[in-house]
Scaffold this active site. Structure first.
Site, PDB file in Angstrom:
ATOM      1  N   SER A  49       0.830  -1.208   0.000  1.00 30.66           N
ATOM      2  CA  SER A  49       0.000   0.000   0.000  1.00 30.66           C
ATOM      3  C   SER A  49       0.862   1.255   0.000  1.00 30.66           C
ATOM      4  O   SER A  49       0.648   2.182  -0.793  1.00 30.66           O
ATOM      5  CB  SER A  49      -0.912   0.005   1.234  1.00 30.66           C
ATOM      6  OG  SER A  49      -1.668  -1.172   1.313  1.00 30.66           O
ATOM      7  N   TYR A 138      -1.582 -10.695   3.797  1.00 28.59           N
ATOM      8  CA  TYR A 138      -1.744  -9.286   4.153  1.00 28.59           C
ATOM      9  C   TYR A 138      -3.198  -9.101   4.590  1.00 28.59           C
ATOM     10  O   TYR A 138      -4.092  -8.996   3.756  1.00 28.59           O
ATOM     11  CB  TYR A 138      -1.404  -8.425   2.939  1.00 28.59           C
ATOM     12  CG  TYR A 138      -1.411  -6.928   3.142  1.00 28.59           C
ATOM     13  CD1 TYR A 138      -1.697  -6.329   4.372  1.00 28.59           C
ATOM     14  CD2 TYR A 138      -1.107  -6.081   2.083  1.00 28.59           C
ATOM     15  CE1 TYR A 138      -1.688  -4.966   4.537  1.00 28.59           C
ATOM     16  CE2 TYR A 138      -1.090  -4.704   2.225  1.00 28.59           C
ATOM     17  CZ  TYR A 138      -1.387  -4.148   3.446  1.00 28.59           C
ATOM     18  OH  TYR A 138      -1.386  -2.786   3.599  1.00 28.59           O
ATOM     19  N   LYS A 166       0.582 -10.278   7.959  1.00 26.61           N
ATOM     20  CA  LYS A 166       0.755  -8.833   8.176  1.00 26.61           C
ATOM     21  C   LYS A 166      -0.611  -8.304   8.592  1.00 26.61           C
ATOM     22  O   LYS A 166      -1.536  -8.237   7.783  1.00 26.61           O
ATOM     23  CB  LYS A 166       1.242  -8.150   6.897  1.00 26.61           C
ATOM     24  CG  LYS A 166       1.404  -6.639   7.004  1.00 26.61           C
ATOM     25  CD  LYS A 166       1.858  -6.077   5.656  1.00 26.61           C
ATOM     26  CE  LYS A 166       2.193  -4.600   5.737  1.00 26.61           C
ATOM     27  NZ  LYS A 166       0.990  -3.728   5.839  1.00 26.61           N
ATOM     28  N   GLY A 190       0.731  -3.997  11.836  1.00 24.52           N
ATOM     29  CA  GLY A 190       0.684  -3.246  10.589  1.00 24.52           C
ATOM     30  C   GLY A 190       0.493  -1.752  10.700  1.00 24.52           C
ATOM     31  O   GLY A 190       0.810  -1.024   9.754  1.00 24.52           O
ATOM     32  N   ASP A 192       1.707   1.636  12.345  1.00 25.81           N
ATOM     33  CA  ASP A 192       2.869   2.142  13.080  1.00 25.81           C
ATOM     34  C   ASP A 192       2.472   2.744  14.425  1.00 25.81           C
ATOM     35  O   ASP A 192       3.200   2.621  15.412  1.00 25.81           O
ATOM     36  CB  ASP A 192       3.596   3.219  12.265  1.00 25.81           C
ATOM     37  CG  ASP A 192       3.936   2.774  10.855  1.00 25.81           C
ATOM     38  OD1 ASP A 192       3.447   1.712  10.439  1.00 25.81           O
ATOM     39  OD2 ASP A 192       4.670   3.488  10.169  1.00 25.81           O
TER      40      ASP A 192
END
Length: 296
Positions: A49, A138, A166, A190, A192
């Site tokens: 992404s 993902y 993820k 995933g 932050d």
């Protein structure tokens, strides 16, 4: 069983720099890879992404894979994101990543059409079985409506090709559940801004976009957490989240490119339909970049 140690740690979701004519800026990409390695990054998640992978052509994505493989030259673990709507195209990109020496492939679930579960799991199995590389799912529920669960994961992970997830979601209970599967896997936090939360719930590492310029800060958060220095880890997360909160005002990807450009890597603009980087964004991110550079 595969050795999962190389897949643990802090991975940058690598951004893709563009030239003024909107083509991929491969020289800036090499510079970005080097900058990340200097800032303690363990590996790269390429073409996801953050890398605007779904705004690149399939050939551009493969060219980015090649550039990153050459730039890292074995110095980091590489995960190629090959997710797309077209299974055959995803397989083609997976085979390219395998030929370039990547360590794993990953894919977001197929989106838009509201595929039934059997179609989604078939897509993952087809990609995983197309190469010798391991597969990392993902899980990004906001991207298209599919949300991985423990039961679905247990079924998929009967295939030894699947080694990790993820998890790009604020659902920390789901992350904890993925660490309770019938066999050991790697689970990445995933978002932050919730790294510390993810670590507390058992995450083995993280894949994120701000690690492109705050790698050292986030590696320190991980070290503090593992050492039991929780107050220090919270302080570090709060400092990072203050920067992320400012970025959200202007668009995260635009802000990240503005920060890195101020740090000396010409990232260009994001591809449309993302909006251009505003003057207000550039001014705000310039101040953030100056603070970050003064602390390094």
């Amino acid at each position: 069983m595969r050795d999962l140690n190389k897949f643990r740690g802090l991975f940058s979701a690598l951004l893709t720099p563009f030239n003024k004519d909107n083509s991929v800026n491969f020289e800036a990409l090499k510079k970005l890879v080097e900058f990340n390695l200097e800032n303690e990054i363990d590996g790269f998640y390429v073409g996801g992404s953050t890398g605007e992978g779904l705004l690149l052509t399939n050939e551009e994505r493969k060219a980015v894979f090649k550039c990153v493989a050459e730039a890292t030259n074995g110095r980091a673990t590489l995960i190629a994101h090959v997710g797309t709507l077209h299974t055959d195209a995803a397989i083609d990109m997976a085979k390219c990543a395998e030929s370039l020496g990547y360590d794993a492939v990953s894919a977001v679930a197929p989106y838009y059409y509201g595929f039934p579960l059997a179609a989604v799991t078939g897509y993952y199995q087809d990609i995983a079985n197309s190469t010798s590389l391991p597969m990392i799912i993902y899980n990004f529920p906001n991207s298209g409506g599919f949300s991985l669960t423990k039961d679905i994961a247990n079924e998929l992970f009967k295939n030894e090709k699947f080694i990790g997830i993820k998890h790009t979601s604020n659902d920390m209970f789901a992350l904890q559940q993925f660490k309770q599967l019938d066999r050991e896997i790697v689970v990445y936090n995933g978002f932050d801004e919730t790294l510390l939360s993810g670590l507390a719930m058992g995450a083995d590492g993280a894949i994120g976009s701000t690690y492109n310029f705050m790698g050292k800060k986030f590696k320190q958060i991980m070290r503090d957490f593992k050492a039991g220095n929780i107050d220090k880890a919270i302080k570090g997360q709060n400092e990072a989240d203050e920067i992320i909160s400012e970025m959200i005002k202007y668009g995260v990807f635009q802000s990240e490119k503005a920060i890195l450009t101020e740090m000396g890597i010409d990232m260009g603009e994001c591809r449309r339909p993302f909006l251009p980087i505003s003057d207000e964004c550039r001014e705000s991110m310039k101040k953030i970049a100056e603070k970050l550079m003064n602390k390094q």
